[in-house]
Design a protein around this motif. Structure first.
Motif, PDB file in Angstrom:
ATOM      1  N   THR A 174      50.980  17.090  26.465  1.00  0.00           N
ATOM      2  CA  THR A 174      52.261  17.537  26.195  1.00  0.00           C
ATOM      3  C   THR A 174      52.274  18.722  26.710  1.00  0.00           C
ATOM      4  N   GLU A 175      53.689  19.053  27.017  1.00  0.00           N
ATOM      5  CA  GLU A 175      54.182  20.409  27.569  1.00  0.00           C
ATOM      6  C   GLU A 175      55.050  20.870  26.717  1.00  0.00           C
ATOM      7  N   THR A 176      55.003  22.104  26.595  1.00  0.00           N
ATOM      8  CA  THR A 176      56.246  23.069  26.071  1.00  0.00           C
ATOM      9  C   THR A 176      56.439  24.446  26.411  1.00  0.00           C
ATOM     10  N   SER A 177      57.792  24.761  26.637  1.00  0.00           N
ATOM     11  CA  SER A 177      57.959  26.216  27.096  1.00  0.00           C
ATOM     12  C   SER A 177      59.023  26.635  26.550  1.00  0.00           C
ATOM     13  N   THR A 178      58.786  27.878  25.697  1.00  0.00           N
ATOM     14  CA  THR A 178      59.691  28.457  24.998  1.00  0.00           C
ATOM     15  C   THR A 178      59.998  29.880  25.385  1.00  0.00           C
ATOM     16  N   GLU A 179      61.046  30.492  25.067  1.00  0.00           N
ATOM     17  CA  GLU A 179      61.154  31.933  25.202  1.00  0.00           C
ATOM     18  C   GLU A 179      62.165  32.444  24.398  1.00  0.00           C
ATOM     19  N   THR A 180      62.408  34.031  24.319  1.00  0.00           N
ATOM     20  CA  THR A 180      63.495  34.559  23.494  1.00  0.00           C
ATOM     21  C   THR A 180      64.172  35.261  24.270  1.00  0.00           C
ATOM     22  N   SER A 181      65.521  35.511  23.928  1.00  0.00           N
ATOM     23  CA  SER A 181      66.232  36.762  24.694  1.00  0.00           C
ATOM     24  C   SER A 181      67.143  37.323  23.853  1.00  0.00           C
ATOM     25  N   THR A 182      67.438  38.583  24.318  1.00  0.00           N
ATOM     26  CA  THR A 182      68.227  39.461  23.390  1.00  0.00           C
ATOM     27  C   THR A 182      69.748  39.571  24.065  1.00  0.00           C
ATOM     28  N   GLU A 183      70.715  39.180  23.153  1.00  0.00           N
ATOM     29  CA  GLU A 183      71.934  39.564  23.790  1.00  0.00           C
ATOM     30  C   GLU A 183      72.381  40.776  22.805  1.00  0.00           C
ATOM     31  N   THR A 184      73.099  41.778  23.540  1.00  0.00           N
ATOM     32  CA  THR A 184      73.253  42.999  22.633  1.00  0.00           C
ATOM     33  C   THR A 184      74.777  42.948  22.824  1.00  0.00           C
ATOM     34  N   SER A 185      75.440  43.213  21.561  1.00  0.00           N
ATOM     35  CA  SER A 185      76.782  43.574  21.561  1.00  0.00           C
ATOM     36  C   SER A 185      77.061  44.926  20.803  1.00  0.00           C
ATOM     37  N   THR A 186      77.997  45.711  21.209  1.00  0.00           N
ATOM     38  CA  THR A 186      78.489  46.853  20.556  1.00  0.00           C
ATOM     39  C   THR A 186      79.927  46.803  19.828  1.00  0.00           C
ATOM     40  N   ASN A 232      80.154  56.362  15.943  1.00  0.00           N
ATOM     41  CA  ASN A 232      80.389  55.532  15.055  1.00  0.00           C
ATOM     42  C   ASN A 232      80.338  53.904  15.026  1.00  0.00           C
ATOM     43  N   GLY A 233      80.150  53.857  16.393  1.00  0.00           N
ATOM     44  CA  GLY A 233      79.945  52.254  16.745  1.00  0.00           C
ATOM     45  C   GLY A 233      78.406  51.909  16.180  1.00  0.00           C
ATOM     46  N   THR A 234      78.240  50.468  15.933  1.00  0.00           N
ATOM     47  CA  THR A 234      77.182  49.693  15.428  1.00  0.00           C
ATOM     48  C   THR A 234      76.625  48.883  16.741  1.00  0.00           C
ATOM     49  N   ASN A 235      75.449  48.859  16.615  1.00  0.00           N
ATOM     50  CA  ASN A 235      74.667  48.186  17.626  1.00  0.00           C
ATOM     51  C   ASN A 235      73.996  46.857  17.076  1.00  0.00           C
ATOM     52  N   ASN A 236      74.495  45.635  17.312  1.00  0.00           N
ATOM     53  CA  ASN A 236      74.206  44.332  16.877  1.00  0.00           C
ATOM     54  C   ASN A 236      73.375  43.611  17.866  1.00  0.00           C
ATOM     55  N   LYS A 237      72.121  43.385  17.650  1.00  0.00           N
ATOM     56  CA  LYS A 237      71.107  42.403  18.512  1.00  0.00           C
ATOM     57  C   LYS A 237      71.468  41.155  18.091  1.00  0.00           C
ATOM     58  N   VAL A 238      71.631  40.169  19.009  1.00  0.00           N
ATOM     59  CA  VAL A 238      71.449  39.122  18.606  1.00  0.00           C
ATOM     60  C   VAL A 238      70.366  38.288  19.277  1.00  0.00           C
ATOM     61  N   ILE A 239      69.314  37.699  18.753  1.00  0.00           N
ATOM     62  CA  ILE A 239      68.147  37.284  19.549  1.00  0.00           C
ATOM     63  C   ILE A 239      68.332  35.683  19.409  1.00  0.00           C
ATOM     64  N   THR A 240      68.215  35.165  20.663  1.00  0.00           N
ATOM     65  CA  THR A 240      68.554  33.860  20.767  1.00  0.00           C
ATOM     66  C   THR A 240      66.996  33.097  21.370  1.00  0.00           C
ATOM     67  N   GLY A 241      66.457  32.259  20.771  1.00  0.00           N
ATOM     68  CA  GLY A 241      65.292  31.307  21.395  1.00  0.00           C
ATOM     69  C   GLY A 241      65.725  30.495  22.407  1.00  0.00           C
ATOM     70  N   TYR A 242      64.932  30.128  23.275  1.00  0.00           N
ATOM     71  CA  TYR A 242      65.299  29.071  24.195  1.00  0.00           C
ATOM     72  C   TYR A 242      63.651  28.155  24.380  1.00  0.00           C
ATOM     73  N   ILE A 243      64.251  26.851  24.210  1.00  0.00           N
ATOM     74  CA  ILE A 243      63.010  25.924  24.477  1.00  0.00           C
ATOM     75  C   ILE A 243      63.585  25.373  25.798  1.00  0.00           C
ATOM     76  N   GLN A 274      62.599  36.444  14.329  1.00  0.00           N
ATOM     77  CA  GLN A 274      63.842  37.041  14.028  1.00  0.00           C
ATOM     78  C   GLN A 274      64.966  36.498  14.814  1.00  0.00           C
ATOM     79  N   CYS A 275      64.776  35.255  15.466  1.00  0.00           N
ATOM     80  CA  CYS A 275      65.862  34.913  16.437  1.00  0.00           C
ATOM     81  C   CYS A 275      67.130  34.262  15.333  1.00  0.00           C
ATOM     82  N   GLN A 276      68.218  34.341  15.673  1.00  0.00           N
ATOM     83  CA  GLN A 276      69.347  33.821  14.910  1.00  0.00           C
ATOM     84  C   GLN A 276      69.747  32.246  15.404  1.00  0.00           C
ATOM     85  N   SER A 277      69.362  31.973  16.312  1.00  0.00           N
ATOM     86  CA  SER A 277      69.529  30.785  16.974  1.00  0.00           C
ATOM     87  C   SER A 277      68.590  30.132  18.089  1.00  0.00           C
TER      88      SER A 277
END
Length: 116
Positions: A3-15, A27-38, A68-71
């Motif tokens: 069996t093989e599997t490869s996974t990673e996570t990435s962070t997309e930042t939106s302000t 006053n701006g907020t920094n919202n990190k969106v963490i997306t996992g990847y198979i 803490q990945c959102q998707s």
């Protein structure tokens, strides 16, 4: 068993900026969106239909949820009916995009996403 599997996570930042676009205040907020990847999942043909693929993906989903990945995103070949059944029907991934000629063999792929 192979069996093989490869996974990673990435962070997309939106302000989010304040309505007046004043970059001099904080006053701006920094919202990190963490997306996992198979990236790849393969089970040797003689061991398919025994739950190995499902267990591997469920383990990856669990770990990415702990991180803490959102998707979670992945791509799979349009013609791979077994993978589509696993990801969509059994695990709840949804089709997000059709990727024409995505693979080196010119095969099309679906980009799938699971929202956590």
């Amino acid at each position: 068993t192979s069996t093989e599997t490869s996974t990673e996570t990435s962070t997309e930042t939106s302000t989010a900026q304040s309505p007046n676009n004043d970059n001099n205040n904080n006053n701006g907020t920094n919202n990190k969106v963490i997306t996992g990847y198979i990236g790849m999942l393969a089970v040797e043909q003689t061991h398919r239909r025994s739950g190995i693929g499902t267990a591997l993906v469920q383990r990856a989903i669990h770990r990415m949820s702990q991180l803490q990945c959102q998707s979670i995103r992945l791509e799979t070949e349009v013609t791979n009916a077994a993978a589509m059944k696993l990801y969509e029907d059994r695990l709840g991934f949804v089709r997000e995009e059709l990727l024409k000629k995505y693979y080196l063999n010119w095969g099309d792929a679906y980009r799938l996403r699971l929202w956590l």
